[in-house]
Design an enzyme around this catalytic site. Structure first.
Site, PDB file in Angstrom:
ATOM      1  NE  ARG A 100     -10.544  -7.008 -13.304  1.00  0.00           N
ATOM      2  CZ  ARG A 100     -11.753  -7.303 -13.807  1.00  0.00           C
ATOM      3  NH1 ARG A 100     -11.904  -8.223 -14.735  1.00  0.00           N
ATOM      4  NH2 ARG A 100     -12.816  -6.678 -13.363  1.00  0.00           N
ATOM      5  CB  THR A 397     -16.575 -13.878 -18.676  1.00  0.00           C
ATOM      6  OG1 THR A 397     -16.634 -12.487 -18.389  1.00  0.00           O
ATOM      7  CG2 THR A 397     -15.456 -14.473 -17.876  1.00  0.00           C
ATOM      8  CD  GLN A 434     -12.837  -6.818 -17.457  1.00  0.00           C
ATOM      9  OE1 GLN A 434     -13.954  -7.016 -16.993  1.00  0.00           O
ATOM     10  NE2 GLN A 434     -12.331  -7.560 -18.414  1.00  0.00           N
ATOM     11  CG  ASP A 437     -16.028  -5.372 -14.097  1.00  0.00           C
ATOM     12  OD1 ASP A 437     -17.212  -5.214 -14.426  1.00  0.00           O
ATOM     13  OD2 ASP A 437     -15.414  -6.447 -14.260  1.00  0.00           O
ATOM     14  CB  SER A 461     -12.607  -9.410 -11.499  1.00  0.00           C
ATOM     15  OG  SER A 461     -13.099 -10.557 -12.135  1.00  0.00           O
ATOM     16  CB  SER A 462     -17.635 -11.326 -10.380  1.00  0.00           C
ATOM     17  OG  SER A 462     -18.144 -10.110  -9.935  1.00  0.00           O
ATOM     18  N   GLY A 483     -20.299 -14.974 -16.281  1.00  0.00           N
ATOM     19  CA  GLY A 483     -21.624 -14.573 -15.792  1.00  0.00           C
ATOM     20  C   GLY A 483     -21.637 -13.317 -14.946  1.00  0.00           C
ATOM     21  N   GLY A 484     -20.616 -12.447 -15.101  1.00  0.00           N
ATOM     22  CA  GLY A 484     -20.603 -11.216 -14.311  1.00  0.00           C
ATOM     23  C   GLY A 484     -20.604 -11.547 -12.836  1.00  0.00           C
TER      24      GLY A 484
HETATM   25  N1  GLU Z   1     -16.025  -8.295 -16.158  1.00  0.00           N
HETATM   26  C1  GLU Z   1     -16.585  -9.253 -15.282  1.00  0.00           C
HETATM   27  C2  GLU Z   1     -15.644  -9.567 -14.158  1.00  0.00           C
HETATM   28  O1  GLU Z   1     -14.462  -9.462 -14.286  1.00  0.00           O
HETATM   29  C3  GLU Z   1     -16.960 -10.500 -15.938  1.00  0.00           C
HETATM   30  C4  GLU Z   1     -17.977 -10.268 -16.951  1.00  0.00           C
HETATM   31  C5  GLU Z   1     -18.846 -11.438 -17.193  1.00  0.00           C
HETATM   32  O2  GLU Z   1     -18.617 -12.525 -16.723  1.00  0.00           O
HETATM   33  O3  GLU Z   1     -19.810 -11.262 -17.923  1.00  0.00           O
HETATM   34  O4  GLU Z   1     -16.100  -9.936 -13.148  1.00  0.00           O
END
Ligand code: GLU
Length: 576
Positions: A100, A397, A434, A437, A461-462, A483-484
């Site tokens: 990360r 992502t 990033q 986030d 992160s997700s 997908g965030g």
């Molecule tokens: N930045 C997001 C994360 O690390 C992912 C972004 C995305 O999947 O669109 O969770």
């Protein structure tokens, strides 16, 4: 006539012997059982090329990432960060790497606050150098290769260099996102790359590259050659590092304060996986600073008491239960999960079976729990003096999975955050945004937010790369998605499909998506579950029907075979 018959008999026998020989040979030689599933056919092909040369899953993963940086530049790349969950067939253990991004030393908790103390809007913050974190992908892949690579590091660069120099075709998704980005035309360097040279539309705007146009990237090829020859450190010290710093500092909007020391100090972290039982399986994923795998495990753990295997797949009953479990899990996530090197994360308490069983009593099978959003629970080790983090939007992502002939598996989610990240390019690749986030507000209602910005910290992160073990503790399946913060819901739903509803990986990936992040219940438009909206409203849900774009890629072992899946909502393929 007799002679002809004899001749035919002889020929027939020879063919027969040959056929038996081939069959016997095939039976005695172990069949290669490798597979790659990634978000672009050229990326999957690069991984396969490495596997066919005798490469390991990690070798293939590196080739996949280097090609994705080029052909799916809107989603991930060497200018971003990633998490790997790895099945080591020799030790029969799951390993994880945290690649990360880190916040530069100049970042303070007020990083995203304006001079009047109000938070920047997401779009104000994304573009330029201000939200660029120190990229972790290259260092992480370098470390993973030191441990599990079989092919020489430099060989892994061949497919990406070939494509960067020879060109690749713009895909519909890349074209769509170039069209989508309001900021792209305004950013030099990046706009020269993604728009047709010298062309203007009737309103004087640059014209995006069309689907099928061939894009070459000689600058990225040069970066790759340097990395191939000089190793991963050359990303963090030397000519590539200088280019990154210059681009961040001179960004035409929001110049950033990253320094040579920030880059040189970057370290990937090998962490213990977060694992918990689910029925007879064990679910393992990447621990914080990603909230993803932990929250997936929580959702599954909360559902364990409801015997999802007996619920009708994709019925209103099933969607209701999954939504209620998701609300509870996202509530915990929003409060507690952040970089464990900076805040105390009650990780063991959060995935503890008895905690989840107790908390699942809040789920009523027929109606929603009244308060929305639901409040976090009190897992062992938690502190009550935090405020929940704000939701963070994102649509980018990439996730891919690889299995090699020895049975090792990589499940890797990788991201530059928003589409095209910060829109700042250096050395032919895009830099991430990033840091958005992090929670923009470091303190809410007088209480600190665990995920507030801090120097050297990794934003929450997700990303939810997962590996599932069977009842004997052997590798069973690997899956993940972009997908965030919706990633968590996509992955949990697909795992229920595979583990509870006997779906193939592809069937589970194809299922219409539904997401509840403790706000509203979202149903994927133009799918049959959209017709369940009224029934779900009658149970008390606030329902939205909308476009939802998961990008799941996964594989599992079925007997002696491998079975893979690629999300039809994106452009990837499974190759073996
Ligand atoms: N930045 C997001 C994360 O690390 C992912 C972004 C995305 O999947 O669109 O969770």
């Amino acid at each position: 006539m007799a002679r002809i018959k004899l001749f035919l008999t002889l020929v027939g026998s020879l063919i027969g012997f040959a056929a038996v020989g081939i069959l016997l040979n095939a039976a005695l030689t172990p069949r290669p059982v490798h597979m790659v599933s990634a978000a672009h056919p050229l990326a999957s092909a690069a991984g396969l090329e490495m596997l066919e040369q005798g490469g390991s899953a990690v070798d293939a993963a590196i080739a996949v990432q280097l090609v994705l940086t080029l052909v799916e530049p809107q989603s991930s790349g060497i200018g971003g960060g990633a998490f790997i969950v790895y099945w080591n067939e020799d030790t029969r253990r799951v390993e994880t790497w945290d690649g990360r991004e880190t916040a530069p030393a100049s970042v303070t908790p007020r990083h995203f606050l304006k001079s009047d103390g109000s938070p920047m809007s997401f779009f104000e913050a994304v573009v330029g150098g201000h939200a660029v974190g120190v990229p972790g992908v290259v260092a992480m892949l370098g470390d993973a290769h030191k441990e599990h690579g079989r092919l020489p590091w430099a060989d892994l660069f061949a497919p990406a260099i070939r494509l960067a120099e020879g060109g690749f075709e713009v895909t519909p998704r890349l074209n769509k996102l170039i069209n989508w980005s309001p900021a792209l035309p305004r950013m030099p360097v990046v706009s020269e790359y993604f728009f047709q040279p010298g062309e203007k539309d009737d309103d004087g705007n640059p014209v995006p590259l069309d689907v099928g146009m061939v894009l070459v990237n000689p600058e990225y090829a040069r970066t790759l050659r340097t990395l191939a020859e000089d190793g991963p450190d050359s990303f963090y010290n030397g000519a590539i590092a200088d280019k990154i710093l210059e681009s961040v500092k001179n960004a035409p909007v929001n110049p950033g304060g990253m320094t040579a020391e920030d880059l040189a100090a970057y370290k990937p972290v090998k962490r213990e996986p977060v694992c918990a039982p689910y029925r007879t399986y064990t679910l393992c994923g990447a621990p914080p600073p990603t909230s993803g795998s932990t929250t997936v495990i929580q959702i599954m753990g909360l559902l364990e008491s409801f015997y999802m295997q007996n619920a009708e797949p994709q019925s209103a009953d099933a969607i209701h239960l999954i939504s209620e479990a998701s609300r509870l899990a996202y509530a915990d996530r929003n409060l507690y999960l952040a970089d464990p090197d900076f805040v105390d994360v009650p990780l063991d308490g959060m995935v503890d079976r008895s905690y989840l069983r107790l908390r699942s009593r809040l789920i009523h099978p027929d109606k929603t729990s009244s308060s929305n959003p639901l409040e976090a629970g009190r897992p062992a080790g938690s502190s009550a003096s935090l405020s929940p983090s704000e939701p963070e939007p994102a649509h980018s992502t990439s996730h891919f999975v690889v299995r090699d002939d020895w049975g090792n598996v990589v499940s890797m989610t990788t991201s530059i955050e928003a589409p095209f990240g910060s829109h700042v390019m250096a050395g032919g690749f895009l830099l991430n945004n990033q840091l958005t986030d992090f929670s923009f507000r470091p303190v809410i209602d007088g209480k600190p937010v665990a995920n507030r910005p801090e120097a050297g910290k990794r934003p929450r992160s997700s990303m939810s790369p997962m590996i599932v073990l069977d009842e004997d503790g052997e590798f069973y399946a690997a899956i993940g998605s972009p997908g965030g913060s919706r990633i968590i819901a996509f992955v949990a739903q697909s795992l229920i499909g595979i583990l509870d509803w006997d779906m193939t990986v592809q069937e589970a990936i194809n299922m219409p998506r539904h997401v509840h992040r403790n706000t509203t219940l979202e149903l994927e438009e133009n799918t049959f579950i959209a017709t369940l909206a009224d029934g779900l409203r009658a149970r008390g849900h606030e329902v939205e029907v909308k476009e939802i774009t998961s990008g799941l890629h996964g594989l599992r072992v079925v007997g002696d075979e491998l079975e893979g899946g690629a999300d039809p909502r994106r452009e990837g393929v499974v190759l073996d």
